[in-house]
Design an enzyme around this catalytic site. Structure first.
Site, short mmCIF file in Angstrom:
data_model
loop_
_atom_site.label_atom_id
_atom_site.label_comp_id
_atom_site.label_asym_id
_atom_site.label_seq_id
_atom_site.Cartn_x
_atom_site.Cartn_y
_atom_site.Cartn_z
N ASP A 175 0.82 -1.20 0.00
CA ASP A 175 0.00 0.00 0.00
C ASP A 175 0.85 1.26 0.00
O ASP A 175 2.05 1.22 0.24
CB ASP A 175 -0.88 0.02 1.26
CG ASP A 175 -2.06 -0.92 1.15
OD1 ASP A 175 -2.40 -1.30 0.03
OD2 ASP A 175 -2.60 -1.28 2.21
N LYS A 177 -3.28 4.37 -3.61
CA LYS A 177 -3.65 5.54 -4.42
C LYS A 177 -2.41 6.10 -5.07
O LYS A 177 -1.34 6.07 -4.51
CB LYS A 177 -4.20 6.64 -3.50
CG LYS A 177 -5.64 6.48 -3.21
CD LYS A 177 -6.12 7.67 -2.42
CE LYS A 177 -7.31 7.20 -1.61
NZ LYS A 177 -8.00 8.15 -0.87
N MET A 229 -6.87 9.14 10.01
CA MET A 229 -7.53 9.71 8.83
C MET A 229 -8.41 10.91 9.19
O MET A 229 -9.51 11.07 8.65
CB MET A 229 -8.37 8.62 8.12
CG MET A 229 -7.52 7.52 7.55
SD MET A 229 -8.47 6.13 6.90
CE MET A 229 -8.72 5.13 8.37
N1 SAH Z 1 -3.37 0.09 9.46
C1 SAH Z 1 -2.78 1.40 9.71
C2 SAH Z 1 -3.79 2.50 9.53
C3 SAH Z 1 -4.28 2.64 8.11
S1 SAH Z 1 -5.41 3.96 7.90
C4 SAH Z 1 -2.18 1.41 11.12
O1 SAH Z 1 -2.41 0.49 11.90
O2 SAH Z 1 -1.44 2.34 11.44
C5 SAH Z 1 -4.36 5.23 7.34
C6 SAH Z 1 -4.18 6.27 8.41
O3 SAH Z 1 -3.25 5.80 9.39
C7 SAH Z 1 -3.59 7.58 7.94
O4 SAH Z 1 -4.58 8.41 7.38
C8 SAH Z 1 -3.08 8.15 9.24
O5 SAH Z 1 -4.12 8.63 10.04
C9 SAH Z 1 -2.54 6.88 9.91
N2 SAH Z 1 -1.11 6.68 9.64
C10 SAH Z 1 -0.54 5.59 9.11
N3 SAH Z 1 0.80 5.73 9.06
C11 SAH Z 1 1.08 6.93 9.61
C12 SAH Z 1 2.28 7.65 9.87
N4 SAH Z 1 3.49 7.16 9.55
N5 SAH Z 1 2.18 8.86 10.45
C13 SAH Z 1 0.99 9.37 10.79
N6 SAH Z 1 -0.17 8.74 10.57
C14 SAH Z 1 -0.14 7.54 9.98
#
Ligand code: SAH
Length: 282
Positions: free
Chosen positions: A49, A70, A185
């Site tokens: 992803d 995306k 998000m």
């Molecule tokens: N499965 C992922 C979340 C996916 S949804 C997890 O457990 O972290 C995607 C959202 O995750 C982004 O919009 C943001 O809110 C958050 N996110 C993921 N990686 C991030 C990062 N390195 N820094 C800040 N937010 C992050």
């Protein structure tokens, strides 16, 4: 391939026709699990992803890379198409690594993908990862729980399938019942979210942190409040991905910003919650 760097032990083999659904952690490759590293060393194909750092894929030089996120403002491939692609790859007899940012089962649709795989008779292994809402905040010096602050934490998505602030969420109940709120998000709807929390009685002065690209070299942290978050985020021009943390645990960053300390800065406040010596109250 990477086996030599894994500690001794009987590491599972990624067999042909299997799909391993792995979390890649929030960004820093050091936050991969050993199971994820073991998978990277064996995969024929890695389906990844947008939030997976490219350097993590370098651990799988032998593997074909398939991007499933995306790109350039185009909508992401349909979830169903990704799941069916995984089924097809497994049926071709590939060793398939499905790599997702953070933890695959935390706002990552990992459950949907695993369900489709199992419905199609494909054997799967799930490898959890460090979720951005926990590990990303830790890299900002914010403990997601802290004894003087909270005995619970609520993880919320600021988006639902329609891309709107989730209508299914009862923000009033969250405001009333959640000591610390960690929002994934949430950037697009930050005005609605902070507004709803204040309407439901959370003070405008409540601390908020916005952590973008957490755990990577470009990590940025904005410390603000519920009342000023919208303006401060707009002024800072911070971009997603971002984790938003609402609650007094954000104050702990004043003492726990370990990355600043590593750069030689001194703590801004050794006792931001005004509790005296933490050990003394143990
Ligand atoms: N499965 C992922 C979340 C996916 S949804 C997890 O457990 O972290 C995607 C959202 O995750 C982004 O919009 C943001 O809110 C958050 N996110 C993921 N990686 C991030 C990062 N390195 N820094 C800040 N937010 C992050």
């Amino acid at each position: 391939m990477t086996r030599h760097i894994l500690p001794h032990g009987d590491w599972p083999r990624l067999e042909q026709g299997w799909v391993w659904l792995c979390g890649a952690g929030p960004g820093d490759p050091g936050l991969l699990t050993l199971h994820a590293l073991n998978a990277l060393g064996q995969a024929d194909v890695v389906v990844y992803d947008a939030l997976v750092q490219e350097e993590i894929l370098d651990w799988a030089p032998q593997a074909e890379r398939i991007y499933a996120g995306k790109r350039g403002g185009k909508p992401s491939p349909l979830q169903r198409d990704i799941s069916l692609r995984l089924v097809a790859l497994a049926r071709e007899g590939k060793r398939v690594l499905r790599l997702k940012g953070g933890d695959p089962f935390v706002f990552g649709r990992g459950g949907e993908e695993a369900q489709t795989l199992i419905q199609n008779g494909i054997p799967v292994r799930i490898v959890p990862g460090i979720s951005a809402g926990i590990g990303g905040l830790a890299y900002a010096g914010i403990p997601v729980t802290h004894r003087d602050v909270n005995q619970s934490v609520t993880f919320v998505t600021g988006h639902d399938q329609s891309g709107q602030t989730p209508g299914s969420l009862d923000w009033e109940a969250i405001a009333r019942g959640s000591q610390v709120i960690v929002i994934y998000m949430g950037m697009k709807h930050i005005a609605q979210i902070t507004g709803a929390l204040m309407d439901a009685g959370r003070p405008a002065s409540e601390p908020v942190a916005v952590v973008t690209t957490a755990t990577t070299a470009s990590q940025q942290v904005l410390e603000t409040t519920l009342g000023t978050a919208v303006e401060d985020v707009a002024r800072s021009a911070l971009e997603p991905p971002a984790i938003i943390c609402v609650g007094r645990s954000v104050l702990m960053r004043q003492v726990l910003d370990w990355q600043a300390l590593a750069r030689g800065e001194t703590p801004r406040n050794l006792d931001p919650l005004g509790r005296g010596d933490a050990a003394a109250s143990a």
